[in-house]
Design an enzyme around this catalytic site. Structure first.
Site, PDB file in Angstrom:
ATOM      1  N   LYS A 116     -81.979  23.527 -77.334  1.00 13.66           N
ATOM      2  CA  LYS A 116     -81.726  23.301 -78.757  1.00 13.66           C
ATOM      3  C   LYS A 116     -82.016  21.836 -79.059  1.00 13.66           C
ATOM      4  CE  LYS A 116     -77.959  23.412 -82.131  1.00 13.66           C
ATOM      5  NZ  LYS A 116     -76.645  23.996 -82.444  1.00 13.66           N
ATOM      6  N   LYS A 156     -84.662  26.801 -79.809  1.00 17.86           N
ATOM      7  CA  LYS A 156     -84.341  26.584 -81.224  1.00 17.86           C
ATOM      8  C   LYS A 156     -84.682  25.161 -81.624  1.00 17.86           C
ATOM      9  CE  LYS A 156     -80.304  26.051 -84.117  1.00 17.86           C
ATOM     10  NZ  LYS A 156     -78.875  25.895 -84.159  1.00 17.86           N
TER      11      LYS A 156
END
Ligand code: PBG
Length: 321
Positions: free
Chosen positions: A192, A245
Site C-alpha cells: 500500500k 493499492k
C-alpha cells in the site's frame, strides 16, 4: 508481413480473440457505513457512492447481489465524539462495523464480508497507528489492530483486511485469531503506497490525518522491489490473500506480484482518486466514461489481479460487457 487486423475486423471477432474478461465474482464492493436511521448520504467527492445506515443497507445489498457481486468491504464512519487517541471504539464488540457484519450475515448470508482493520477511522488524530509524541509507533499498535480484527471476526466477518501498514500486523492478527479458535481469513493490504489518490476516501470516511502525512508507514512509490518484499513477508506471516493499492499507477507491481506469488490470490484496489478522476473527466466530456472504466478495470485484471476492489463494480456489471 504478419497481418493482425483480421483479429479486429468486427465486434464478434474481437470478442473471440479477447482473453481478459472482468466478471462479477472478481469484484469486491466498498461500503461506507454510518450510525443513525434512514441515512443514505451523498459523498461529494465520490459521485454515485453513499454512506448508508444499517437500516438502509438492504436495498443496496439486494442490488449488488442481483448483479452477481458477492463480496463487500466495510468501512465504519463513526462520530468524531467517539474517537480518542487510542482508537478504542475500533474494538468495541458492538461497534458499527460489528453490527453491520452481523446484519449482513443474518440477512444476506451468501455475501462474503471483508472489514477494513485500521486505526485511522477511530483515532482522534486520524493516523493508522498509535502516537508517541508526533511519531507513529509500530509495536504498540499491533495489539490494538489485533483486537479490532478479532472483534470483526467474532461478529462473523469472513475476511479481515489490515490496512495500517504496520510491520508485523498480519502476524499479530493471525495469532489473535488462532488463539480465539477462529479460521477467519486475512486479506492484507500488503503493498500500500503513500498515494495522493486516497484524497476522496478520506473525505468519505472522515479519516484524514489531523497533522502530517502517512509517508512514515505507507510505502514510497519511488521503490521498485519493496512492494514484493512486503507481500512476501505478509504471506510468511499468514495472509491468505494479498493486495496492491492503488491499482492504475501500480500495474507493474500487480504484474510482478502475480508472477512471483502465483499461489496466493491477489487483489488490487482501484482507489477513490482513480474513480473520481474518471467521473470528473467524464463530467467535463473529456472521455467516454463507460469505455474508460472498462479499459481501466480490464487493465488491472490483465496485469494479474484476481480480485478488484472498485467503486465502479455495480456500474461495470450493469453496463454489461
Ligand atoms: C485506511 C484506508 C484508506 C483507504 C482504504 N483504507 C485511506 C488511507 O490509507 O489513507 C483508501 C481507499 C480509497 O482511496 O478508495 N484505513
Amino acid at each position: 508481413m504478419k497481418r493482425f487486423r483480421p483479429y479486429r475486423t468486427d465486434a464478434a471477432t474481437r470478442e473471440q480473440y479477447s482473453d481478459v474478461q472482468v466478471q462479477a465474482p472478481d469484484f469486491i464492493y466498498p461500503l461506507f457505513i454510518v450510525e443513525g436511521k434512514n441515512q443514505q448520504q451523498i459523498i461529494n467527492t465520490l459521485p454515485g457512492v453513499f454512506r448508508f445506515s444499517i437500516d438502509r443497507l438492504s436495498d443496496e445489498l439486494a442490488e449488488i447481489t442481483a448483479l452477481g457481486i458477492s463480496k463487500v468491504l466495510l468501512f465504519g464512519v463513526i462520530d468524531d465524539a467517539l474517537k480518542n487517541p487510542e482508537g478504542t471504539a475500533g474494538y468495541d464488540p458492538d461497534s458499527l462495523v460489528c453490527r453491520t457484519v452481523r446484519y449482513i450475515k443474518q440477512h444476506f448470508p451468501r455475501i462474503t464480508v471483508f472489514t477494513d482493520v485500521c486505526l485511522c477511522e477511530y483515532t482522534s488524530h486520524g493516523h493508522c497507528g498509535l502516537l508517541h509524541g508526533d511519531q507513529i509507533e509500530n509495536d504498540s499498535t499491533l495489539p490494538v489492530l489485533a483486537r479490532i480484527a478479532l472483534s470483526h471476526a467474532q461478529a462473523g466477518a469472513d475476511f479481515v483486511a489490515p490496512s495500517a501498514m504496520m510491520d508485523g500486523q498480519v502476524q499479530a492478527i493471525r495469532e489473535a485469531l488462532t488463539s480465539a479458535g477462529l479460521k477467519t481469513k486475512i486479506l492484507s493490504y500488503s503493498a500500500k503506497y503513500a498515494s495522493s489518490f486516497y484524497g476522496p476516501f478520506r473525505d468519505a470516511a472522515g479519516s484524514a490525518p489531523s497533522f502530517g502525512d502517512r509517508k512514515s508507514y505507507q510505502m514510497d512509490y519511488r521503490t521498485r522491489d519493496q512492494g514484493l518484499a512486503e507481500i512476501a513477508a505478509d504471506i510468511e506471516e499468514g495472509a491468505d490473500w494479498v493486495m496492491v493499492k492503488p491499482a492504475q499507477t501500480y500495474l507493474d507491481i500487480i504484474q510482478r506480484a502475480a508472477v512471483a506469488f502465483p499461489k496466493t490470490p491477489l487483489a488490487a484496489y482501484q482507489v477513490s482518486g482513480e474513480y473520481a478522476m474518471l467521473k470528473n473527466a467524464a463530467e467535463s466530456h473529456l472521455l467516454n466514461e463507460e469505455q474508460a472504466f472498462k479499459e481501466s478495470l480490464t487493465a488491472i485484471k490483465r496485469a494479474g489481479a484476481q480480485y478488484i476492489i472498485s467503486y465502479y463494480a455495480k456500474e461495470f456489471i450493469r453496463k454489461g460487457l
